[in-house]
Scaffold this motif. Structure first.
Motif, PDB file in Angstrom:
ATOM      1  N   TYR A 186       6.186  -8.941  -1.829  1.00  0.00           N
ATOM      2  CA  TYR A 186       7.082  -7.898  -2.343  1.00  0.00           C
ATOM      3  C   TYR A 186       6.570  -6.502  -2.005  1.00  0.00           C
ATOM      4  O   TYR A 186       7.365  -5.581  -1.819  1.00  0.00           O
ATOM      5  N   TRP A 187       5.257  -6.364  -1.930  1.00  0.00           N
ATOM      6  CA  TRP A 187       4.678  -5.094  -1.481  1.00  0.00           C
ATOM      7  C   TRP A 187       5.061  -4.830  -0.028  1.00  0.00           C
ATOM      8  O   TRP A 187       5.524  -3.739   0.320  1.00  0.00           O
ATOM      9  N   GLU A 188       4.864  -5.806   0.825  1.00  0.00           N
ATOM     10  CA  GLU A 188       5.085  -5.604   2.250  1.00  0.00           C
ATOM     11  C   GLU A 188       6.562  -5.376   2.583  1.00  0.00           C
ATOM     12  O   GLU A 188       6.879  -4.696   3.548  1.00  0.00           O
ATOM     13  N   ARG A 189       7.465  -5.938   1.812  1.00  0.00           N
ATOM     14  CA  ARG A 189       8.886  -5.734   2.073  1.00  0.00           C
ATOM     15  C   ARG A 189       9.313  -4.290   1.858  1.00  0.00           C
ATOM     16  O   ARG A 189      10.203  -3.788   2.546  1.00  0.00           O
ATOM     17  N   ILE A 190       8.702  -3.616   0.904  1.00  0.00           N
ATOM     18  CA  ILE A 190       9.136  -2.253   0.563  1.00  0.00           C
ATOM     19  C   ILE A 190       8.057  -1.216   0.860  1.00  0.00           C
ATOM     20  O   ILE A 190       8.100  -0.118   0.330  1.00  0.00           O
ATOM     21  N   GLU A 191       7.122  -1.553   1.716  1.00  0.00           N
ATOM     22  CA  GLU A 191       5.993  -0.659   1.927  1.00  0.00           C
ATOM     23  C   GLU A 191       6.387   0.757   2.333  1.00  0.00           C
ATOM     24  O   GLU A 191       5.765   1.719   1.879  1.00  0.00           O
ATOM     25  N   PRO A 192       7.418   0.971   3.176  1.00  0.00           N
ATOM     26  CA  PRO A 192       7.779   2.360   3.481  1.00  0.00           C
ATOM     27  C   PRO A 192       8.170   3.169   2.246  1.00  0.00           C
ATOM     28  O   PRO A 192       7.905   4.359   2.177  1.00  0.00           O
ATOM     29  N   VAL A 193       8.818   2.519   1.276  1.00  0.00           N
ATOM     30  CA  VAL A 193       9.144   3.217   0.028  1.00  0.00           C
ATOM     31  C   VAL A 193       7.863   3.584  -0.697  1.00  0.00           C
ATOM     32  O   VAL A 193       7.683   4.720  -1.152  1.00  0.00           O
ATOM     33  N   ALA A 194       6.953   2.622  -0.793  1.00  0.00           N
ATOM     34  CA  ALA A 194       5.685   2.884  -1.481  1.00  0.00           C
ATOM     35  C   ALA A 194       4.904   3.986  -0.789  1.00  0.00           C
ATOM     36  O   ALA A 194       4.289   4.845  -1.445  1.00  0.00           O
ATOM     37  N   GLU A 195       4.935   3.984   0.540  1.00  0.00           N
ATOM     38  CA  GLU A 195       4.143   4.947   1.287  1.00  0.00           C
ATOM     39  C   GLU A 195       4.703   6.357   1.224  1.00  0.00           C
ATOM     40  O   GLU A 195       4.020   7.317   1.587  1.00  0.00           O
ATOM     41  N   SER A 196       5.943   6.502   0.770  1.00  0.00           N
ATOM     42  CA  SER A 196       6.502   7.842   0.623  1.00  0.00           C
ATOM     43  C   SER A 196       5.812   8.602  -0.504  1.00  0.00           C
ATOM     44  O   SER A 196       5.892   9.827  -0.572  1.00  0.00           O
ATOM     45  N   PHE A 197       5.137   7.880  -1.378  1.00  0.00           N
ATOM     46  CA  PHE A 197       4.309   8.506  -2.406  1.00  0.00           C
ATOM     47  C   PHE A 197       2.873   8.483  -1.883  1.00  0.00           C
ATOM     48  O   PHE A 197       2.208   7.460  -1.910  1.00  0.00           O
ATOM     49  N   GLY A 198       2.404   9.610  -1.414  1.00  0.00           N
ATOM     50  CA  GLY A 198       1.164   9.651  -0.653  1.00  0.00           C
ATOM     51  C   GLY A 198      -0.066   9.129  -1.344  1.00  0.00           C
ATOM     52  O   GLY A 198      -0.992   8.651  -0.690  1.00  0.00           O
ATOM     53  N   ASP A 199      -0.112   9.179  -2.670  1.00  0.00           N
ATOM     54  CA  ASP A 199      -1.341   8.807  -3.370  1.00  0.00           C
ATOM     55  C   ASP A 199      -1.406   7.328  -3.739  1.00  0.00           C
ATOM     56  O   ASP A 199      -2.479   6.816  -4.073  1.00  0.00           O
ATOM     57  N   ILE A 200      -0.291   6.612  -3.683  1.00  0.00           N
ATOM     58  CA  ILE A 200      -0.265   5.232  -4.157  1.00  0.00           C
ATOM     59  C   ILE A 200      -0.754   4.244  -3.109  1.00  0.00           C
ATOM     60  O   ILE A 200      -1.551   3.344  -3.380  1.00  0.00           O
ATOM     61  N   ALA A 276       3.060  -4.724  14.296  1.00  0.00           N
ATOM     62  CA  ALA A 276       2.406  -4.555  15.586  1.00  0.00           C
ATOM     63  C   ALA A 276       0.974  -4.057  15.471  1.00  0.00           C
ATOM     64  O   ALA A 276       0.117  -4.416  16.285  1.00  0.00           O
ATOM     65  N   THR A 277       0.692  -3.229  14.448  1.00  0.00           N
ATOM     66  CA  THR A 277      -0.643  -2.637  14.344  1.00  0.00           C
ATOM     67  C   THR A 277      -1.600  -3.410  13.444  1.00  0.00           C
ATOM     68  O   THR A 277      -2.802  -3.164  13.483  1.00  0.00           O
ATOM     69  N   GLY A 278      -1.093  -4.333  12.640  1.00  0.00           N
ATOM     70  CA  GLY A 278      -1.988  -5.018  11.717  1.00  0.00           C
ATOM     71  C   GLY A 278      -1.844  -6.523  11.649  1.00  0.00           C
ATOM     72  O   GLY A 278      -2.821  -7.254  11.683  1.00  0.00           O
ATOM     73  N   LYS A 279      -0.594  -6.975  11.567  1.00  0.00           N
ATOM     74  CA  LYS A 279      -0.393  -8.412  11.375  1.00  0.00           C
ATOM     75  C   LYS A 279      -0.642  -9.193  12.665  1.00  0.00           C
ATOM     76  O   LYS A 279      -1.253 -10.265  12.646  1.00  0.00           O
ATOM     77  N   ILE A 280      -0.168  -8.672  13.778  1.00  0.00           N
ATOM     78  CA  ILE A 280      -0.354  -9.345  15.059  1.00  0.00           C
ATOM     79  C   ILE A 280      -1.832  -9.469  15.407  1.00  0.00           C
ATOM     80  O   ILE A 280      -2.264 -10.442  16.026  1.00  0.00           O
ATOM     81  N   ASP A 294       2.511 -11.576   5.347  1.00  0.00           N
ATOM     82  CA  ASP A 294       2.840 -10.155   5.445  1.00  0.00           C
ATOM     83  C   ASP A 294       3.791  -9.886   6.610  1.00  0.00           C
ATOM     84  O   ASP A 294       4.711  -9.069   6.509  1.00  0.00           O
ATOM     85  N   PHE A 295       3.555 -10.561   7.724  1.00  0.00           N
ATOM     86  CA  PHE A 295       4.415 -10.460   8.903  1.00  0.00           C
ATOM     87  C   PHE A 295       5.856 -10.765   8.497  1.00  0.00           C
ATOM     88  O   PHE A 295       6.783  -9.984   8.768  1.00  0.00           O
ATOM     89  N   ARG A 296       6.056 -11.922   7.864  1.00  0.00           N
ATOM     90  CA  ARG A 296       7.376 -12.330   7.432  1.00  0.00           C
ATOM     91  C   ARG A 296       8.010 -11.278   6.515  1.00  0.00           C
ATOM     92  O   ARG A 296       9.198 -10.939   6.644  1.00  0.00           O
ATOM     93  N   SER A 297       7.217 -10.749   5.608  1.00  0.00           N
ATOM     94  CA  SER A 297       7.737  -9.804   4.623  1.00  0.00           C
ATOM     95  C   SER A 297       8.105  -8.473   5.256  1.00  0.00           C
ATOM     96  O   SER A 297       9.111  -7.847   4.872  1.00  0.00           O
ATOM     97  N   ASN A 298       7.315  -7.998   6.216  1.00  0.00           N
ATOM     98  CA  ASN A 298       7.668  -6.767   6.923  1.00  0.00           C
ATOM     99  C   ASN A 298       8.995  -6.929   7.655  1.00  0.00           C
ATOM    100  O   ASN A 298       9.848  -6.033   7.642  1.00  0.00           O
ATOM    101  N   VAL A 299       9.174  -8.067   8.318  1.00  0.00           N
ATOM    102  CA  VAL A 299      10.431  -8.318   9.029  1.00  0.00           C
ATOM    103  C   VAL A 299      11.593  -8.395   8.036  1.00  0.00           C
ATOM    104  O   VAL A 299      12.680  -7.854   8.285  1.00  0.00           O
ATOM    105  N   ASP A 300      11.376  -9.054   6.896  1.00  0.00           N
ATOM    106  CA  ASP A 300      12.419  -9.119   5.860  1.00  0.00           C
ATOM    107  C   ASP A 300      12.823  -7.720   5.405  1.00  0.00           C
ATOM    108  O   ASP A 300      14.017  -7.435   5.219  1.00  0.00           O
TER     109      ASP A 300
END
Length: 379
Positions: A186-200, A276-280, A294-300
């Motif tokens: 669930y983290w990997e599916r929404i990581e861009p949202v999470a990363e928009s908060f720089g400190d989290i 491409a930068t981590g899972k592969i 994580d690969f599967r979740s990023n694609v999802d």
């Protein structure tokens, strides 16, 4: 995934296209009169051709003339990420399209080696632009649909992280190991949202070699190392408690996050860059080797963003949508070969041919996904 010392990625940048020309609003054509803003990134410099732009859709064309992979960011006050493009390899040019609908003082940043705070400079935005979701009902519906999906994922992330944390604190190592990749789905599916908060993101997902000097190694990967390498340590329970607290913080912030159409488009591509930068490479879950989860979740996550934008893509570029469907299906087919029960094989069980096949499928998908932002921006 947090790439080494990446303070905050993928902030899936705020992006919109103004369609009215009144009250200082710029149409895409008016905004683009000066053309895309060229950025020349190198190992020790970040040369931005223009340091001022009108509010609305702003396009940066980032060329890496250095010898190290780099990233490019546009930051608002408080290091809030308006947009970013990552995995810009030497010699490559990548385009970042962002919406900034309010005047203000911003910063551009290149990150050679994808590390540190980056090489920064001031960037000024003047005027005001209408939000795209205010002028296009299909795009407004797309963002609402995606927001509902994000909320469902953050709720599941909190629930599964709590189960994982409880297992760690109860010293149920086998159970914690089984729950680790499930919570991360669930983290990997929404990581861009999470990363928009720089400190989290750094607190939840930094790898050990990505921790900034003076900062503590915390989050999922610290507990991963405890479970698979060192054994549980005296502070493992405290690290687990902090992880759950950080996840709850994310859930709370995500509920009020106002998403924009280009956030969805940029985020879809960022998730494939994560692959491409981590899972592969097997770098992400280097202790547990559960990278394919994580690969599967990023694609999802990428597919969910594209699905929300589907009516818009269908209307504006139906052939692109057909290609996207084909390429997502191809990645699904490759991943299906490596399923094991309810999960996936360990990364260490893959052959070089397996890894090459997955890499080629992701690269083939990344190209059409990178075009979605231009379709959404009306360029």
């Amino acid at each position: 995934m947090s790439t080494p010392a990446r303070v905050a990625v993928a902030g899936i940048g705020l992006a919109t296209v103004a369609v009215l020309a009144a009250c200082g609003t710029k149409t895409p054509q008016e905004q683009d009169k000066g053309g895309a803003i060229a950025v020349e990134a190198s190992d020790d410099a970040c040369k931005v051709a223009r340091t001022q732009a009108d509010a609305g859709t702003i396009t940066f064309e980032v060329t890496n003339k250095g010898d190290r992979v780099t990233e490019f960011y546009l930051y608002a006050e408080g290091d809030r990420i308006m947009g970013e493009v990552e995995n810009v390899t030497p010699g490559l040019t990548r385009r970042l399209i962002v919406e900034v609908h309010e005047a203000g003082e911003y910063q551009t940043a290149c990150k050679p080696g994808m590390q540190g705070e980056g090489i920064r400079d001031a960037f000024k935005v003047t005027g005001q632009a209408d939000k795209q979701v205010g002028t296009d009902t299909k795009l407004a519906d797309a963002t609402k649909s995606y927001q509902r999906w994000v909320n469902s994922q953050t709720g599941a992330l909190e629930t599964k992280t709590a189960e994982f944390v409880n297992a760690v604190k109860s010293k149920k190592v086998d159970q914690a190991k089984a729950l680790y990749p499930v919570a991360r789905v669930y983290w990997e599916r929404i990581e861009p949202v999470a990363e928009s908060f720089g400190d989290i993101d750094p607190k939840i997902d930094s790898r050990e070699d990505g921790v900034a000097p003076g900062e503590k190694f915390t989050g999922f990967h610290r507990l991963e190392k405890d479970l698979w390498v060192t054994g549980l340590r005296p502070d493992s329970a405290a690290i687990a408690d902090q992880l759950l607290a950080d996840v709850k913080d994310l859930v709370s912030r995500a509920e009020t996050l106002e998403l924009t159409p280009l956030q969805l488009a940029n985020g879809a591509k960022e998730l494939l860059d994560e692959v491409a930068t981590g899972k592969i490479t097997g770098e992400e879950d280097r202790y547990s080797h559960t990278d394919l989860w994580d690969f599967r979740s990023n694609v999802d996550g990428s597919q969910a963003a594209v699905a929300a934008l589907r009516p818009v893509i269908q209307e504006r570029d139906a052939s692109l949508l057909t290609t996207l469907d084909e390429r997502f299906a191809a990645v699904d087919k490759v991943l299906a070969k490596h399923q094991a029960g309810d999960g996936y094989k360990l990364y260490t069980q893959l052959t070089k041919a397996d890894i090459r096949e997955m890499s080629e499928a992701v690269d083939a998908l990344g190209e059409p996904v990178s075009q979605v932002s231009e379709v959404v921006a009306g360029q």
